[in-house]
Design an enzyme around this catalytic site. Structure first.
Site, PDB file in Angstrom:
ATOM      1  N   HIS A   1       0.797  -1.234   0.000  1.00 57.41           N
ATOM      2  CA  HIS A   1       0.000   0.000   0.000  1.00 57.41           C
ATOM      3  C   HIS A   1       0.824   1.277   0.000  1.00 57.41           C
ATOM      4  CE1 HIS A   1       1.047  -0.152   4.236  1.00 57.41           C
ATOM      5  NE2 HIS A   1       0.708   1.119   4.313  1.00 57.41           N
TER       6      HIS A   1
HETATM    7  C1  UD1 Z   1      -2.149   5.288   6.135  1.00 55.54           C
HETATM    8  C2  UD1 Z   1      -0.813   5.718   6.747  1.00 55.54           C
HETATM    9  C3  UD1 Z   1       0.214   4.601   6.552  1.00 55.54           C
HETATM   10  C4  UD1 Z   1      -0.319   3.295   7.071  1.00 55.54           C
HETATM   11  C5  UD1 Z   1      -1.638   2.969   6.364  1.00 55.54           C
HETATM   12  C6  UD1 Z   1      -2.223   1.662   6.781  1.00 55.54           C
HETATM   13  C7  UD1 Z   1      -0.313   8.134   6.610  1.00 55.54           C
HETATM   14  C8  UD1 Z   1       0.542   9.142   5.960  1.00 55.54           C
HETATM   15  N1  UD1 Z   1      -0.275   6.899   6.081  1.00 55.54           N
HETATM   16  O1  UD1 Z   1      -1.956   5.179   4.724  1.00 55.54           O
HETATM   17  O2  UD1 Z   1       1.386   4.945   7.278  1.00 55.54           O
HETATM   18  O3  UD1 Z   1       0.624   2.275   6.828  1.00 55.54           O
HETATM   19  O4  UD1 Z   1      -2.546   4.036   6.678  1.00 55.54           O
HETATM   20  O5  UD1 Z   1      -3.361   1.376   6.064  1.00 55.54           O
HETATM   21  O6  UD1 Z   1      -0.988   8.439   7.563  1.00 55.54           O
HETATM   22  N2  UD1 Z   1      -9.180   4.614   2.061  1.00 55.54           N
HETATM   23  C9  UD1 Z   1     -10.374   3.949   2.049  1.00 55.54           C
HETATM   24  N3  UD1 Z   1     -10.962   3.659   3.236  1.00 55.54           N
HETATM   25  C10 UD1 Z   1     -10.420   4.000   4.427  1.00 55.54           C
HETATM   26  C11 UD1 Z   1      -9.207   4.707   4.432  1.00 55.54           C
HETATM   27  C12 UD1 Z   1      -8.596   4.994   3.241  1.00 55.54           C
HETATM   28  O7  UD1 Z   1     -10.906   3.614   1.013  1.00 55.54           O
HETATM   29  O8  UD1 Z   1     -11.002   3.673   5.471  1.00 55.54           O
HETATM   30  C13 UD1 Z   1      -8.528   4.908   0.785  1.00 55.54           C
HETATM   31  C14 UD1 Z   1      -8.934   6.247   0.235  1.00 55.54           C
HETATM   32  O9  UD1 Z   1      -9.013   6.138  -1.127  1.00 55.54           O
HETATM   33  C15 UD1 Z   1      -7.749   7.121   0.604  1.00 55.54           C
HETATM   34  C16 UD1 Z   1      -6.593   6.138   0.535  1.00 55.54           C
HETATM   35  O10 UD1 Z   1      -7.144   4.889   0.945  1.00 55.54           O
HETATM   36  O11 UD1 Z   1      -7.605   8.196  -0.239  1.00 55.54           O
HETATM   37  C17 UD1 Z   1      -5.460   6.508   1.409  1.00 55.54           C
HETATM   38  O12 UD1 Z   1      -5.859   6.624   2.769  1.00 55.54           O
HETATM   39  P1  UD1 Z   1      -4.964   7.463   3.792  1.00 55.54           P
HETATM   40  O13 UD1 Z   1      -5.485   7.370   5.160  1.00 55.54           O
HETATM   41  O14 UD1 Z   1      -4.697   8.827   3.251  1.00 55.54           O
HETATM   42  O15 UD1 Z   1      -3.558   6.718   3.744  1.00 55.54           O
HETATM   43  P2  UD1 Z   1      -3.177   5.175   3.709  1.00 55.54           P
HETATM   44  O16 UD1 Z   1      -2.632   4.878   2.374  1.00 55.54           O
HETATM   45  O17 UD1 Z   1      -4.264   4.286   4.217  1.00 55.54           O
END
Ligand code: UD1
Length: 390
Positions: free
Chosen positions: A221
């Site tokens: 991821h």
């Molecule tokens: C975040 C953390 C990362 C961690 C990861 C675990 C930061 C900078 N990154 O990354 O360190 O390893 O979580 O998962 O804080 N999304 C969903 N549903 C959710 C959450 C996210 O669909 O419940 C999707 C959305 O499209 C979103 C993308 O995932 O835009 C990224 O989510 P985000 O929380 O920004 O970062 P992660 O990649 O999950």
């Protein structure tokens, strides 16, 4: 800081994203039984919100329902961080906590630390001092800045204190306590769900897992691997080749599934021995990791969990902030180098691969040590951890 138990506010414990939950759960439990500590107020920023990324993990880990959820959701890093700050500030004003406890390195960790620092509320950082020395990783920025703001820093491996000292953090603020993520793993391992059950629930035929070879588990991821089209293509090509040696089970992060669809790459997985699953609960994931022949990942936490489980781990990164998993554990960095990864897989399949040993203080009691130290540090108990733990 010699305040009586009744005069001090709650412990504001912040969680935001998936990897925070397995770190906070043992802390909440240990705080509840540590004599004299104030009550816990669990604050969820809402960075992760999907049921699979969120509610199921809370239930699996026995985390209480948060006192409040800031419901920030997804956005760019700047907007997400700013929004968490904006919504956390009035919460701190209302709550007047004795300290803010943050874990790990996600955007929520830094955002809430920034708010607390400006308000003069002490910050406790659990899993401090880890460094990849790669500032293109958003988590590295979050780690460095959170550690600069924290008054009490708890570390998982001894090299972390050297990293902190180099950045000017006073040694007396640091305590080496072990790994709360491994507390969760050891607590819940007996309840792990069998991989066969997880596959059946996902509608994957039982014969997907080769009885002789077993299976590998994949998670990916990191933005550097999955947001860039060429990088994601390299990852999929690598996994495609590995799957010719070993069937792979891949519980996919929503970011990764979305990008595979967006870049039109689903066909790269179609004919391969790769089972694509939605994000899994903690107990399903534990069963998959414990039962795997090997794991391929770019997650920080899974590098540690595989080391604790003694399962070989190939990390699709050029660096790690968790060097102990390489030096003492089962982890090997392979980057996106296909031939390197396949050579490692073949070696593991032939009975080779790293066996490793359990790192110091990854013994299931890190949260208790933190609770005891915190009581001393807040001036509630007689003493915190001795200097030998620094
Ligand atoms: C975040 C953390 C990362 C961690 C990861 C675990 C930061 C900078 N990154 O990354 O360190 O390893 O979580 O998962 O804080 N999304 C969903 N549903 C959710 C959450 C996210 O669909 O419940 C999707 C959305 O499209 C979103 C993308 O995932 O835009 C990224 O989510 P985000 O929380 O920004 O970062 P992660 O990649 O999950």
């Amino acid at each position: 800081m010699n305040r009586s138990q009744h005069a001090i506010g709650p412990l504001a414990c912040v969680v935001g994203a998936r990897p925070n939950y397995m770190k906070m759960a043992p802390l909440v439990r240990a705080f509840a039984v540590q004599a004299g500590l104030p009550v816990v107020a669990l604050v969820h920023t809402g960075q992760h919100y999907d049921v699979e990324m969120n509610e199921r993990l809370f239930a699996d880990l026995g985390l209480p329902v948060p006192a409040l959820n800031l419901e920030v959701g997804s956005a760019t890093h700047a907007v997400q961080t700013a929004e968490i700050m904006r919504r956390f500030e009035p919460v701190l004003d209302d709550m007047s906590p004795s300290c803010v406890i943050v874990v790990g390195d996600v955007n929520s960790t830094l955002a809430c630390s920034l708010v607390a620092a400006k308000k003069g509320v002490p910050i406790v950082h659990v899993e401090a001092g880890l460094r990849s020395f790669d500032r293109t990783m958003p988590e590295e920025i979050n780690r460095i800045l959170t550690d600069q703001l924290a008054q009490r820093l708890y570390t998982t491996e001894r090299t972390a204190a050297d990293n902190l000292a180099r950045e000017g953090v006073a040694r007396e603020r640091i305590r080496f306590v072990g790994n709360v993520m491994i507390d969760s793993l050891l607590t819940h391992r007996p309840r792990a769900i069998r991989p066969e059950e997880t596959l059946e629930r996902a509608g994957i035929p039982a014969d997907f897992v080769d009885t002789k070879q077993g299976f590998g588990v994949v998670t990916l991821h990191r933005p550097s691997n999955v947001d860039d089209q060429a990088a994601l293509r390299e990852c999929l090509a690598l996994l495609g080749e590995v799957s010719m040696h070993l069937p792979l089970i891949w519980p996919a992060h929503p970011r990764t599934s979305a990008n595979i669809a967006r870049f039109g790459m689903a066909s790269m997985l179609a004919s391969k021995r790769i089972a694509f699953l939605p994000p899994q609960g903690y107990l399903e994931m534990l069963g998959l990791l414990a039962g795997a022949r090997l794991v391929i990942t770019d997650s920080g936490g899974i590098q540690e969990e595989t080391t604790a489980l003694g399962v070989p781990c190939l990390t699709i990164r050029e660096n790690t902030e968790r060097p102990i998993t390489i030096e003492q554990g089962t982890n090997t960095l392979v980057g996106r180098d296909r031939s390197r990864a396949v050579a490692c897989v073949v070696d593991i399949m032939n009975g080779g691969g790293k066996r490793g040993r359990t790192p110091e203080l990854w013994d299931g009691h890190a949260a208790e040590r933190i609770a005891q130290d915190l009581a001393g540090w807040l001036g509630i108990a007689d003493a915190g951890l001795e200097a030998g733990y620094a």
